[in-house]
Design a protein around this motif. Structure first.
Motif, PDB file in Angstrom:
ATOM      1  N   LEU A   4       0.839  -1.197   0.000  1.00 14.50           N
ATOM      2  CA  LEU A   4       0.000   0.000   0.000  1.00 14.50           C
ATOM      3  C   LEU A   4       0.878   1.252   0.000  1.00 14.50           C
ATOM      4  CD1 LEU A   4      -2.582  -1.044   2.765  1.00 14.50           C
ATOM      5  CD2 LEU A   4      -2.872  -1.216   0.282  1.00 14.50           C
ATOM      6  N   GLU A   5       0.345   2.326  -0.549  1.00 15.05           N
ATOM      7  CA  GLU A   5       1.068   3.602  -0.535  1.00 15.05           C
ATOM      8  C   GLU A   5       0.712   4.332   0.763  1.00 15.05           C
ATOM      9  OE1 GLU A   5       3.426   4.623  -2.572  1.00 15.05           O
ATOM     10  OE2 GLU A   5       3.230   2.725  -3.659  1.00 15.05           O
ATOM     11  N   ILE A   6       1.568   4.189   1.764  1.00 20.12           N
ATOM     12  CA  ILE A   6       1.343   4.806   3.071  1.00 20.12           C
ATOM     13  C   ILE A   6       2.265   6.022   3.228  1.00 20.12           C
ATOM     14  CG2 ILE A   6       1.412   4.464   5.574  1.00 20.12           C
ATOM     15  CD1 ILE A   6      -0.708   2.750   4.258  1.00 20.12           C
ATOM     16  N   ASP A   7       1.699   7.149   3.662  1.00 25.13           N
ATOM     17  CA  ASP A   7       2.491   8.369   3.875  1.00 25.13           C
ATOM     18  C   ASP A   7       2.895   8.557   5.329  1.00 25.13           C
ATOM     19  OD1 ASP A   7       2.225   9.198   1.152  1.00 25.13           O
ATOM     20  OD2 ASP A   7       0.205   9.940   1.597  1.00 25.13           O
ATOM     21  N   VAL A   8       2.069   8.058   6.243  1.00 26.41           N
ATOM     22  CA  VAL A   8       2.319   8.296   7.666  1.00 26.41           C
ATOM     23  C   VAL A   8       1.624   7.230   8.506  1.00 26.41           C
ATOM     24  CG1 VAL A   8       0.321   9.851   7.851  1.00 26.41           C
ATOM     25  CG2 VAL A   8       2.182  10.052   9.503  1.00 26.41           C
ATOM     26  N   VAL A   9       2.252   6.894   9.640  1.00 29.11           N
ATOM     27  CA  VAL A   9       1.648   5.977  10.612  1.00 29.11           C
ATOM     28  C   VAL A   9       1.118   6.815  11.767  1.00 29.11           C
ATOM     29  CG1 VAL A   9       2.096   4.160  12.301  1.00 29.11           C
ATOM     30  CG2 VAL A   9       3.081   3.992  10.015  1.00 29.11           C
ATOM     31  N   VAL A  10      -0.130   6.581  12.149  1.00 28.51           N
ATOM     32  CA  VAL A  10      -0.774   7.344  13.224  1.00 28.51           C
ATOM     33  C   VAL A  10      -1.126   6.407  14.372  1.00 28.51           C
ATOM     34  CG1 VAL A  10      -2.776   8.748  13.864  1.00 28.51           C
ATOM     35  CG2 VAL A  10      -1.712   9.061  11.631  1.00 28.51           C
ATOM     36  N   THR A  11      -0.842   6.845  15.595  1.00 19.15           N
ATOM     37  CA  THR A  11      -1.237   6.082  16.774  1.00 19.15           C
ATOM     38  C   THR A  11      -1.699   7.049  17.857  1.00 19.15           C
ATOM     39  OG1 THR A  11      -0.564   4.310  18.286  1.00 19.15           O
ATOM     40  CG2 THR A  11       1.025   6.076  17.923  1.00 19.15           C
ATOM     41  N   VAL A  12      -2.288   6.501  18.913  1.00 19.89           N
ATOM     42  CA  VAL A  12      -2.729   7.332  20.028  1.00 19.89           C
ATOM     43  C   VAL A  12      -1.820   7.050  21.221  1.00 19.89           C
ATOM     44  CG1 VAL A  12      -4.422   5.634  20.846  1.00 19.89           C
ATOM     45  CG2 VAL A  12      -4.746   8.056  21.380  1.00 19.89           C
ATOM     46  N   ALA A  13      -1.467   8.079  21.956  1.00 19.23           N
ATOM     47  CA  ALA A  13      -0.596   7.928  23.125  1.00 19.23           C
ATOM     48  C   ALA A  13      -1.314   7.054  24.168  1.00 19.23           C
ATOM     49  CB  ALA A  13      -0.262   9.291  23.699  1.00 19.23           C
ATOM     50  N   THR A  14      -0.591   6.104  24.821  1.00 14.24           N
ATOM     51  CA  THR A  14       0.859   6.035  24.816  1.00 14.24           C
ATOM     52  C   THR A  14       1.400   4.653  24.426  1.00 14.24           C
ATOM     53  OG1 THR A  14       0.808   5.434  27.168  1.00 14.24           O
ATOM     54  CG2 THR A  14       1.141   7.744  26.647  1.00 14.24           C
ATOM     55  N   LYS A  15       0.655   3.585  24.732  1.00 12.21           N
ATOM     56  CA  LYS A  15       1.209   2.235  24.562  1.00 12.21           C
ATOM     57  C   LYS A  15       1.412   1.837  23.101  1.00 12.21           C
ATOM     58  CE  LYS A  15      -0.112   0.086  28.938  1.00 12.21           C
ATOM     59  NZ  LYS A  15      -0.828  -1.028  29.586  1.00 12.21           N
ATOM     60  N   GLY A  16       0.689   2.482  22.202  1.00 12.61           N
ATOM     61  CA  GLY A  16       0.839   2.139  20.795  1.00 12.61           C
ATOM     62  C   GLY A  16       2.051   2.775  20.137  1.00 12.61           C
ATOM     63  N   ILE A  17       2.716   3.692  20.851  1.00 12.88           N
ATOM     64  CA  ILE A  17       3.820   4.452  20.252  1.00 12.88           C
ATOM     65  C   ILE A  17       4.982   3.568  19.795  1.00 12.88           C
ATOM     66  CG2 ILE A  17       5.590   6.204  20.709  1.00 12.88           C
ATOM     67  CD1 ILE A  17       3.513   7.715  22.365  1.00 12.88           C
ATOM     68  N   PRO A  18       5.505   2.642  20.637  1.00 14.23           N
ATOM     69  CA  PRO A  18       6.618   1.813  20.158  1.00 14.23           C
ATOM     70  C   PRO A  18       6.248   0.963  18.942  1.00 14.23           C
ATOM     71  CG  PRO A  18       5.807   1.014  22.285  1.00 14.23           C
ATOM     72  CD  PRO A  18       5.200   2.356  22.062  1.00 14.23           C
ATOM     73  N   LYS A  23      -5.798   4.016   4.973  1.00 11.57           N
ATOM     74  CA  LYS A  23      -5.536   2.901   4.060  1.00 11.57           C
ATOM     75  C   LYS A  23      -5.438   1.566   4.794  1.00 11.57           C
ATOM     76  CE  LYS A  23      -5.091   5.018   0.044  1.00 11.57           C
ATOM     77  NZ  LYS A  23      -5.888   4.652  -1.146  1.00 11.57           N
ATOM     78  N   ALA A  24      -5.060   1.610   6.084  1.00 16.28           N
ATOM     79  CA  ALA A  24      -4.864   0.366   6.823  1.00 16.28           C
ATOM     80  C   ALA A  24      -4.996   0.611   8.323  1.00 16.28           C
ATOM     81  CB  ALA A  24      -3.491  -0.229   6.512  1.00 16.28           C
ATOM     82  N   ILE A  25      -5.432  -0.412   9.041  1.00 14.47           N
ATOM     83  CA  ILE A  25      -5.518  -0.384  10.503  1.00 14.47           C
ATOM     84  C   ILE A  25      -4.886  -1.668  11.022  1.00 14.47           C
ATOM     85  CG2 ILE A  25      -7.049  -0.395  12.516  1.00 14.47           C
ATOM     86  CD1 ILE A  25      -9.140   1.051  10.750  1.00 14.47           C
ATOM     87  N   GLY A  26      -3.914  -1.525  11.921  1.00 15.78           N
ATOM     88  CA  GLY A  26      -3.255  -2.694  12.478  1.00 15.78           C
ATOM     89  C   GLY A  26      -3.227  -2.652  13.993  1.00 15.78           C
TER      90      GLY A  26
END
Length: 270
Positions: A127-141, A225-228
């Motif tokens: 997939l053409e991904i430009d940026v990864v987005v997460t919510v603070a805090t445990k998903g950051i690593p 584009k994607a959710i993991g």
């Protein structure tokens, strides 16, 4: 430079620059070698990458053509890792009061987080991904691990605005599990409009947090584009509000009395 030395250097370059499009003349000049020799090197590197199961080289034809490394973990390697992860999470000592599962040690283990990032990123590598987005805090690593494989930046959604990040866009959303109204904030400068986004989170129950992130990203006209997610809860009491996602493991049963945990592979290797 000898071919053996050049192969090591080439492989290292691709691993350090995933998804980056490079021309043959660039490598020819870098290693002071003929294009034909570089082409032969690339065939060898591509073959070994596929045999070892950590990706492949994609050739781009035409005048502006070249090559780029597409990282991906082989299905066999990914499945084996997910099975090991399930076994690790089934340890009864992980059960916390309220039926929660202790996962902080996994999220704090660099090697484990790196491998989780590889498995998740493999699902999105085409997939053409430009940026990864997460919510603070445990998903950051996890977000940084996935982003390093996809070679894109990370944007962190927070619960409260920070003075150092300038003006922000905020929304209220309903948490899927607790049904409480919560707030999430994203600075205006952190994300360009119409960006292709991959959302990463550590745990999903009903999906309220991810749904909130999706609503917030709508304010930036972003394309999700994607959710993991690392782990999802298989809870029939909570109606899932997110449908299209990739999970590594599914926690199907937590028995507090019997001190028993059942964890199965998620839909990535189900």
């Amino acid at each position: 430079m000898k071919r053996s030395d050049r192969l090591v250097s080439l492989t290292n370059y691709f691993l350090e620059n995933p998804k980056k499009h490079m021309s043959l003349p660039f490598f020819s000049e870098r290693y002071d070698a003929a294009k034909s020799s570089i082409s032969e090197d690339l065939v060898i590197v591509d073959r070994v990458m596929q045999e070892e199961g950590f990706g492949h080289l994609q050739t781009i034809p035409g005048a502006a053509g070249g090559v780029r490394y597409v990282p991906a973990l082989s299905k066999e390697n990914g499945k084996q890792f997910v099975e090991e992860l399930c076994h690790t999470l089934e340890d009864p000592v992980r059960i916390l009061p309220g039926g929660y599962l202790y996962m902080s040690d996994i999220l704090g283990d660099p090697k484990m987080v790196k491998q989780i990032g590889r498995v998740l990123a493999s699902a999105f590598s085409n997939l053409e991904i430009d940026v990864v987005v997460t919510v603070a805090t445990k998903g950051i690593p996890l977000a940084y691990s996935v982003a390093s494989v996809l070679n894109v930046p990370v944007v962190i959604v927070r619960r409260d605005p920070k003075v150092t990040e300038g003006s922000s866009v905020s929304i209220n959303y309903v948490s899927g599990s607790s049904r409480k109204i919560q707030t999430m904030v994203l600075p205006k400068r952190s994300l360009q409009e119409n960006a292709n986004v991959c959302i990463i989170d550590d745990f999903m129950k009903a999906g309220g947090t991810i749904n909130g992130m999706t609503s917030l990203l709508d304010e930036f006209n972003a394309n999700v584009k994607a959710i993991g997610v690392l782990a999802e809860a298989d809870d029939e009491e909570d109606e899932r509000v997110v449908e299209d996602y990739t999970s590594l493991v599914k926690i199907t049963n937590v028995d507090l009395k019997q001190k028993y945990i059942e964890v199965k592979p998620g839909n990535s290797h189900g």
